[in-house]
Motif scaffolding. Structure first.
Motif, PDB file in Angstrom:
ATOM      1  N   GLY A 107      29.562   2.222  -1.471  1.00 30.56           N
ATOM      2  CA  GLY A 107      28.822   3.386  -0.967  1.00 30.56           C
ATOM      3  C   GLY A 107      28.486   4.334  -2.089  1.00 30.56           C
ATOM      4  N   GLY A 108      28.586   5.634  -1.811  1.00 28.11           N
ATOM      5  CA  GLY A 108      28.236   6.636  -2.800  1.00 28.11           C
ATOM      6  C   GLY A 108      29.304   6.779  -3.873  1.00 28.11           C
ATOM      7  N   ASP A 109      28.863   6.901  -5.097  1.00 29.32           N
ATOM      8  CA  ASP A 109      29.735   7.159  -6.242  1.00 29.32           C
ATOM      9  C   ASP A 109      29.311   8.502  -6.826  1.00 29.32           C
ATOM     10  OD1 ASP A 109      30.608   7.283  -9.015  1.00 29.32           O
ATOM     11  OD2 ASP A 109      31.194   5.180  -8.810  1.00 29.32           O
ATOM     12  N   LEU A 110      30.103   9.532  -6.570  1.00 30.07           N
ATOM     13  CA  LEU A 110      29.695  10.888  -6.921  1.00 30.07           C
ATOM     14  C   LEU A 110      29.693  11.123  -8.424  1.00 30.07           C
ATOM     15  CD1 LEU A 110      28.784  13.342  -5.232  1.00 30.07           C
ATOM     16  CD2 LEU A 110      31.053  14.320  -5.620  1.00 30.07           C
ATOM     17  N   VAL A 111      30.591  10.472  -9.145  1.00 27.70           N
ATOM     18  CA  VAL A 111      30.654  10.671 -10.592  1.00 27.70           C
ATOM     19  C   VAL A 111      29.460  10.016 -11.273  1.00 27.70           C
ATOM     20  CG1 VAL A 111      32.004  10.263 -12.675  1.00 27.70           C
ATOM     21  CG2 VAL A 111      33.164  10.893 -10.551  1.00 27.70           C
ATOM     22  N   GLU A 112      29.177   8.765 -10.920  1.00 28.92           N
ATOM     23  CA  GLU A 112      27.989   8.113 -11.457  1.00 28.92           C
ATOM     24  C   GLU A 112      26.727   8.901 -11.087  1.00 28.92           C
ATOM     25  OE1 GLU A 112      27.464   4.755 -13.024  1.00 28.92           O
ATOM     26  OE2 GLU A 112      29.469   5.280 -13.706  1.00 28.92           O
ATOM     27  N   THR A 113      26.703   9.398  -9.857  1.00 29.01           N
ATOM     28  CA  THR A 113      25.568  10.219  -9.411  1.00 29.01           C
ATOM     29  C   THR A 113      25.436  11.475 -10.270  1.00 29.01           C
ATOM     30  OG1 THR A 113      25.614   9.390  -7.138  1.00 29.01           O
ATOM     31  CG2 THR A 113      24.691  11.584  -7.474  1.00 29.01           C
ATOM     32  N   ALA A 114      26.563  12.060 -10.657  1.00 34.48           N
ATOM     33  CA  ALA A 114      26.523  13.253 -11.503  1.00 34.48           C
ATOM     34  C   ALA A 114      25.927  12.940 -12.870  1.00 34.48           C
ATOM     35  CB  ALA A 114      27.921  13.839 -11.645  1.00 34.48           C
ATOM     36  N   PHE A 115      26.327  11.835 -13.471  1.00 32.67           N
ATOM     37  CA  PHE A 115      25.772  11.466 -14.774  1.00 32.67           C
ATOM     38  C   PHE A 115      24.265  11.230 -14.667  1.00 32.67           C
ATOM     39  CE2 PHE A 115      30.165   9.409 -15.609  1.00 32.67           C
ATOM     40  CZ  PHE A 115      30.702  10.631 -15.956  1.00 32.67           C
ATOM     41  N   LEU A 116      23.854  10.584 -13.577  1.00 33.15           N
ATOM     42  CA  LEU A 116      22.429  10.363 -13.358  1.00 33.15           C
ATOM     43  C   LEU A 116      21.696  11.686 -13.131  1.00 33.15           C
ATOM     44  CD1 LEU A 116      19.956   8.584 -12.843  1.00 33.15           C
ATOM     45  CD2 LEU A 116      20.742   8.304 -10.475  1.00 33.15           C
ATOM     46  N   THR A 117      22.287  12.552 -12.337  1.00 34.99           N
ATOM     47  CA  THR A 117      21.650  13.823 -11.998  1.00 34.99           C
ATOM     48  C   THR A 117      21.489  14.718 -13.222  1.00 34.99           C
ATOM     49  OG1 THR A 117      22.590  13.693  -9.783  1.00 34.99           O
ATOM     50  CG2 THR A 117      21.800  15.848 -10.498  1.00 34.99           C
ATOM     51  N   SER A 118      22.443  14.681 -14.108  1.00 33.93           N
ATOM     52  CA  SER A 118      22.327  15.448 -15.343  1.00 33.93           C
ATOM     53  C   SER A 118      21.048  15.050 -16.077  1.00 33.93           C
ATOM     54  CB  SER A 118      23.556  15.201 -16.220  1.00 33.93           C
ATOM     55  OG  SER A 118      23.492  15.931 -17.420  1.00 33.93           O
ATOM     56  N   GLY A 119      20.797  13.739 -16.150  1.00 36.12           N
ATOM     57  CA  GLY A 119      19.569  13.268 -16.787  1.00 36.12           C
ATOM     58  C   GLY A 119      18.328  13.655 -16.015  1.00 36.12           C
ATOM     59  N   ILE A 120      18.387  13.557 -14.695  1.00 39.39           N
ATOM     60  CA  ILE A 120      17.238  13.927 -13.855  1.00 39.39           C
ATOM     61  C   ILE A 120      16.869  15.391 -14.064  1.00 39.39           C
ATOM     62  CG2 ILE A 120      16.533  14.313 -11.457  1.00 39.39           C
ATOM     63  CD1 ILE A 120      18.083  11.762 -10.726  1.00 39.39           C
ATOM     64  N   LEU A 121      17.868  16.256 -14.120  1.00 42.20           N
ATOM     65  CA  LEU A 121      17.588  17.683 -14.320  1.00 42.20           C
ATOM     66  C   LEU A 121      16.984  17.961 -15.690  1.00 42.20           C
ATOM     67  CD1 LEU A 121      20.610  19.504 -12.656  1.00 42.20           C
ATOM     68  CD2 LEU A 121      18.208  19.655 -12.005  1.00 42.20           C
ATOM     69  N   MET A 122      17.435  17.239 -16.699  1.00 43.35           N
ATOM     70  CA  MET A 122      16.861  17.447 -18.027  1.00 43.35           C
ATOM     71  C   MET A 122      15.410  16.976 -18.077  1.00 43.35           C
ATOM     72  SD  MET A 122      20.036  16.804 -20.668  1.00 43.35           S
ATOM     73  CE  MET A 122      20.891  15.503 -19.782  1.00 43.35           C
ATOM     74  N   VAL A 123      15.106  15.872 -17.382  1.00 42.60           N
ATOM     75  CA  VAL A 123      13.717  15.428 -17.287  1.00 42.60           C
ATOM     76  C   VAL A 123      12.875  16.505 -16.602  1.00 42.60           C
ATOM     77  CG1 VAL A 123      12.155  13.743 -16.243  1.00 42.60           C
ATOM     78  CG2 VAL A 123      14.266  12.970 -17.342  1.00 42.60           C
ATOM     79  N   ARG A 124      13.388  17.064 -15.503  1.00 40.11           N
ATOM     80  CA  ARG A 124      12.663  18.115 -14.795  1.00 40.11           C
ATOM     81  C   ARG A 124      12.374  19.298 -15.703  1.00 40.11           C
ATOM     82  NH1 ARG A 124      15.570  22.018 -10.531  1.00 40.11           N
ATOM     83  NH2 ARG A 124      16.096  22.971 -12.531  1.00 40.11           N
ATOM     84  N   GLU A 125      13.400  19.736 -16.409  1.00 45.39           N
ATOM     85  CA  GLU A 125      13.239  20.905 -17.263  1.00 45.39           C
ATOM     86  C   GLU A 125      12.254  20.647 -18.401  1.00 45.39           C
ATOM     87  OE1 GLU A 125      14.777  24.176 -16.851  1.00 45.39           O
ATOM     88  OE2 GLU A 125      14.679  23.145 -14.924  1.00 45.39           O
ATOM     89  N   TYR A 126      12.250  19.444 -18.911  1.00 50.49           N
ATOM     90  CA  TYR A 126      11.396  19.119 -20.056  1.00 50.49           C
ATOM     91  C   TYR A 126       9.913  19.116 -19.676  1.00 50.49           C
ATOM     92  CZ  TYR A 126      10.050  16.741 -24.421  1.00 50.49           C
ATOM     93  OH  TYR A 126       9.501  16.412 -25.639  1.00 50.49           O
ATOM     94  N   PHE A 127       9.618  18.667 -18.452  1.00 48.24           N
ATOM     95  CA  PHE A 127       8.227  18.464 -18.066  1.00 48.24           C
ATOM     96  C   PHE A 127       7.691  19.484 -17.057  1.00 48.24           C
ATOM     97  CE2 PHE A 127       9.490  14.119 -19.404  1.00 48.24           C
ATOM     98  CZ  PHE A 127       8.517  13.908 -20.377  1.00 48.24           C
ATOM     99  N   LYS A 128       8.501  20.413 -16.591  1.00 47.89           N
ATOM    100  CA  LYS A 128       8.111  21.251 -15.460  1.00 47.89           C
ATOM    101  C   LYS A 128       6.936  22.179 -15.757  1.00 47.89           C
ATOM    102  CE  LYS A 128      11.493  24.994 -16.196  1.00 47.89           C
ATOM    103  NZ  LYS A 128      12.684  25.671 -15.611  1.00 47.89           N
ATOM    104  N   ASN A 129       6.692  22.491 -16.998  1.00 46.71           N
ATOM    105  CA  ASN A 129       5.590  23.388 -17.357  1.00 46.71           C
ATOM    106  C   ASN A 129       4.434  22.647 -18.026  1.00 46.71           C
ATOM    107  OD1 ASN A 129       6.930  25.764 -16.418  1.00 46.71           O
ATOM    108  ND2 ASN A 129       8.148  25.776 -18.293  1.00 46.71           N
ATOM    109  N   GLY A 130       4.385  21.334 -17.817  1.00 46.67           N
ATOM    110  CA  GLY A 130       3.375  20.526 -18.476  1.00 46.67           C
ATOM    111  C   GLY A 130       2.088  20.407 -17.682  1.00 46.67           C
ATOM    112  N   ASN A 131       1.349  19.319 -17.929  1.00 46.11           N
ATOM    113  CA  ASN A 131       0.101  19.080 -17.211  1.00 46.11           C
ATOM    114  C   ASN A 131       0.398  18.643 -15.778  1.00 46.11           C
ATOM    115  OD1 ASN A 131       0.708  16.289 -17.237  1.00 46.11           O
ATOM    116  ND2 ASN A 131      -0.369  15.995 -19.181  1.00 46.11           N
ATOM    117  N   ALA A 132      -0.642  18.329 -15.030  1.00 40.20           N
ATOM    118  CA  ALA A 132      -0.466  18.012 -13.609  1.00 40.20           C
ATOM    119  C   ALA A 132       0.448  16.818 -13.393  1.00 40.20           C
ATOM    120  CB  ALA A 132      -1.836  17.751 -12.973  1.00 40.20           C
TER     121      ALA A 132
END
Length: 462
Positions: A151-176
């Motif tokens: 089922g859900g693995d919260l620790v693995e999810t956390a490591f993944l989410t850390s990367g997802i948030l950094m992707v969001r922050e990097y591109f959030k003010n970019g083009n469409a």
């Protein structure tokens, strides 16, 4: 000891039936040693580019996520070439961002790939918003990590989410197109039900939950190990947050995880789960700190997380230099114990959590290379040694996962995502602080850290 092994992310790799990888060297690409006059900057560029290949060239072709493992000898247990790893893929996202920032990969190509990844994750199996440890990269279905770990693995999810948030922050003010990618990241982040994993409101987070087995895995996240980032993200969630009491009662064990012990004259600050004499495997100083900047970071109990991590790394280093077991090769330029592939007594390839109290003569290159922020000189000595003098330890995606000079220069021509994925990000954090700045400046992270009474003058968190 069992506590340490249970907390290792890739536990199911503890043994495989593959033959000694030395017999397959003729099948593996030949890498020439680099010239000794290469500069430090060139060396760091080289190893970052090499590690990026794991997630760029060898990604699972449908999901584009990081495979659990990549074997140059083409020997795989259980035919798992399409098994992707959630946590390792989070490190891969950070690695790709480093590649974009340094111009190693074209920005447009990265946006296209990252969009594919986020679309795949949005359709993959989720368990109260969390992803499983392993996912089938072709179907998006959960691949059980163990019988009850389906089922859900919260620790693995956390490591993944850390990367997802950094992707969001990097591109959030970019083009469409970039803003659309950032929006996908934001939606994935907001769908994770962190507070569900308190098992009905207990003041602690739990690692696993399964629709079939519910809470039978029964593994509370209590420090100190690699899981700090899980609590940071859970407290920062704008949709399914935990409170500060859960952090202090759960993670810090009501403050009882503090330690007044020293090793080699270096304070340890905390009781490392199952490794209180020397500290645990070095990935404990890395996984949570890909985005979380420990520099002068404090909470109610820890005055400086950077010192905590630096001391753990230096204790590991000093242990390897002292070399009480007299392993051939150990020394100032060949050191670093962490979880990785390993060498069994019969010469076959296994998996183990290496640390001073569980030292079998195997050095994992990711240990020293991913410790650059804490031990720049010692890490550079290792980097220079392995690239200029040990080409047999280098493959197409950088240093192989496990090596041993003691056993006649034994190595295995194989890689694990969770190990290869820390190298480029942590070196980049040493060089520029790039990923730390992305993560620490995310608005929700700032609020979550304040909620938990963390302080960082660097990011105006008071």
């Amino acid at each position: 000891m069992k506590r340490i092994i249970l907390s290792i992310i890739t536990i199911s790799l503890i043994s495989d039936s593959c033959k000694n990888s030395q017999t397959s060297k003729q099948e593996v690409s030949k890498i020439q040693a680099v010239k000794s006059d290469i500069t430090d900057e060139q060396l760091m560029d080289r190893v970052q580019k090499d590690a990026l290949k794991y997630f760029w060239d060898y990604a699972e072709p449908h999901s584009m996520l990081g495979r659990e493992r990549y074997h140059e000898d083409n020997i795989y247990p259980d035919n798992d070439k399409h098994v992707v790893t959630t946590g390792g893929s989070g490190l891969g996202l950070a690695t790709i961002l480093v590649g974009v920032e340094r111009g190693f990969v074209p920005r447009k190509d990265a946006i296209k790939r990252l969009t594919t990844i986020m679309d795949f994750l949005s359709k993959a199996d989720r368990h109260k918003g969390a992803w499983s440890h392993w996912i089938n990269g072709e179907t998006g279905k959960t691949v059980p990590f163990g019988k009850k770990d389906n089922g859900g693995d919260l620790v693995e999810t956390a490591f993944l989410t850390s990367g997802i948030l950094m992707v969001r922050e990097y591109f959030k003010n970019g083009n469409a197109e970039e803003k659309a990618l950032a929006k996908k990241c934001d939606e994935l982040w907001k769908g994770i039900q962190w507070n569900w994993y308190t098992k009905g409101g207990e003041k602690v987070l739990y690692w696993h939950w399964s629709p079939e087995y519910q809470w039978e895995m029964n593994f509370p996240l209590q420090g100190y190990n690699e899981c700090l980032i899980t609590y940071i993200l859970a407290a920062s969630s704008p949709t399914y947050s935990i409170d500060a009491e859960t952090y202090y009662k759960g993670w810090t064990r009501n403050g009882t995880y503090l330690s007044d012990k020293e090793k080699y004259g270096l304070p340890m600050y905390v009781k490392h789960n199952g490794a209180e004499e020397y500290g645990g495997p070095l990935f404990w100083t890395q996984y949570s700190y890909i985005g979380l900047d420990p520099t002068n970071l404090s909470d109610k109990l820890i005055k400086n997380y950077f010192d905590l991590n630096k001391n753990q790394v230096l204790i590991d280093y000093k242990y390897c230099v002292e070399n009480p077991k007299q392993w051939k090769g150990y020394g100032p330029n060949y050191w670093g114990l962490t979880a990785s592939y390993s060498r069994n007594n019969d010469g076959t390839v296994g998996y183990d959590a290496h640390f001073p109290q569980n030292d079998h003569g195997v050095i994992s290159p990711t240990a020293a290379l991913s410790s650059f922020p804490y031990s720049p000189k010692e890490s550079m000595d290792f980097l220079r040694f392995i690239y200029t003098q040990k080409p047999e330890f280098i493959g197409s995606a950088g240093p192989y996962d496990a090596t041993s000079i003691n056993y006649d220069n034994w190595t295995t021509p194989r890689y694990l995502a969770i190990d290869q994925g820390t190298i480029a990000p942590m070196i980049e954090n040493y060089r520029t602080g790039f990923l730390w700045k992305l993560f620490m400046n995310a608005p929700e992270i700032q609020q979550g850290l304040k909620k938990l009474s963390f302080k960082s003058e660097k990011y105006n968190i008071k």
